[in-house]
Design an enzyme around this catalytic site. Structure first.
Site, PDB file in Angstrom:
ATOM      1  N   LYS A  65       2.375  10.069   6.720  1.00 11.59           N
ATOM      2  CA  LYS A  65       2.699  10.405   5.313  1.00 11.59           C
ATOM      3  C   LYS A  65       2.860  11.908   5.074  1.00 11.59           C
ATOM      4  CE  LYS A  65       0.856   6.200   3.372  1.00 11.59           C
ATOM      5  NZ  LYS A  65      -0.196   5.502   2.651  1.00 11.59           N
ATOM      6  N   ASP A 102       1.950   5.842  -3.975  1.00 11.93           N
ATOM      7  CA  ASP A 102       0.554   5.463  -3.677  1.00 11.93           C
ATOM      8  C   ASP A 102      -0.387   5.814  -4.823  1.00 11.93           C
ATOM      9  OD1 ASP A 102       0.806   4.361  -1.159  1.00 11.93           O
ATOM     10  OD2 ASP A 102       0.353   6.224  -0.091  1.00 11.93           O
TER      11      ASP A 102
END
Ligand code: ATR
Length: 273
Positions: A65, A102
């Site tokens: 990420k 997220d």
């Protein structure tokens, strides 16, 4: 046929392909989403292949990420603040824009209890931890935030990145140190508890750092009840697993790609997996 994917390593645990393909089928779209496991030394090669294939969008999971950032042409402002990307939107010409969905997905299952959360312990300091920490310092009003990680320098980096957005004191501790203060919320963002680490816990002594109202939130959704959550249940604590966050972040990603959110069918199938 438009193509979408998830990249990460390992990926055997991922429900994302089944979830997105259910949504594509529901809307009758000519699109396919697949798992693309990339071993760390083939990361760049894997990205080049996606670009050549004309991929239209992809998700990024553990451990990439943050590593994805230099390969993007544009970054959404929220992803830039968080410093981590879990969703990429690709134009047919091959320009890639990074987003973070997220943070949105994370807060959904605890939104109603957020006002009672003052003392927070986050386990891990990777890309997922960045979204979690950002979400908590901007949406809750914590009195104190503790970041605990195996690699202490990464926790310190995250503290520094959070400082412009947080007036809360942030403490960084090594994963091997004992924790003896009582937290209202404990969040596991590490992979300890899944895949090859299933059956392990990222926190040696949960009882020593919880009280009767503590919420234990594990981002892991496969297994649905990690060892950390099992230990929390034995102590009669409130537990949240990673499924609502998975669906929430996935629905936002799907919207960025298609202009539609997940249909109820995805919730029905995956929220009880
Ligand atoms: P992601 O971007 O999905 O969050 P990541 O950046 O690789 O993935 O972060 C994974 C997190 O899990 C990190 O906090 C990592 O600790 P390190 O920073 O020390 O690498 C943690 N983690 C992964 N495997 C672990 C293990 N076996 N024991 C303890 N922590 C682990």
């Amino acid at each position: 046929m438009k193509r979408y994917a998830i990249i990460g390593y390992p990926l055997e645990h991922s429900y994302s392909p089944a979830m997105h393909n259910t949504a594509f089928r529901h809307y009758g779209m000519e699109a396919k989403y697949e798992a693309r496991p990339l071993v760390p030394d083939k990361f760049e090669e894997g990205l080049n292949r996606l670009r050549k294939e004309g991929i239209r969008g992809f998700n990024i999971t553990i451990p990439y990420k943050q590593r994805i950032l230099p390969f993007l042409q544009k970054l959404d402002p929220l992803a830039e603040k968080i410093g981590a990307v879990n969703t990429v939107v690709c134009t047919p010409e091959g320009s890639w824009t990074g987003y973070n969905t997220d943070a949105y997905g994370f807060i959904l299952p605890i939104r109603e209890r957020i006002k009672d959360i003052r003392d927070i312990l986050i386990l891990g300091a990777g890309g997922a931890a960045r979204a979690v920490a950002f979400s908590l310092v901007t949406e809750a009003h914590p009195r104190r935030l503790t970041l605990m990680n195996r690699t202490l320098s990464r926790a310190n980096d995250l503290r520094q990145a959070l400082e412009p957005f947080a007036s809360v004191p942030i403490q960084c501790i090594d994963a091997s140190s004992g924790v003896y203060e009582n937290y209202d919320l404990i969040v596991n963002t590490t992979s300890v508890g899944m895949g090859a680490l299933a059956g392990e816990t990222p926190l040696a002594d949960l009882a020593s750092c919880s009280h009767s109202g503590t919420i234990v939130y594990d981002l892991i959704y496969n297994p649905a009840c990690s060892r950390l959550l099992k230990e929390a249940s034995v102590l009669h604590l409130k537990t949240v697993n990673g499924l609502p966050m998975l669906i929430g972040q996935g629905s936002r990603a799907f919207y960025l790609w298609t202009g539609r959110y997940f249909p109820q069918e995805v919730d029905n199938i995956f929220s009880n997996t």
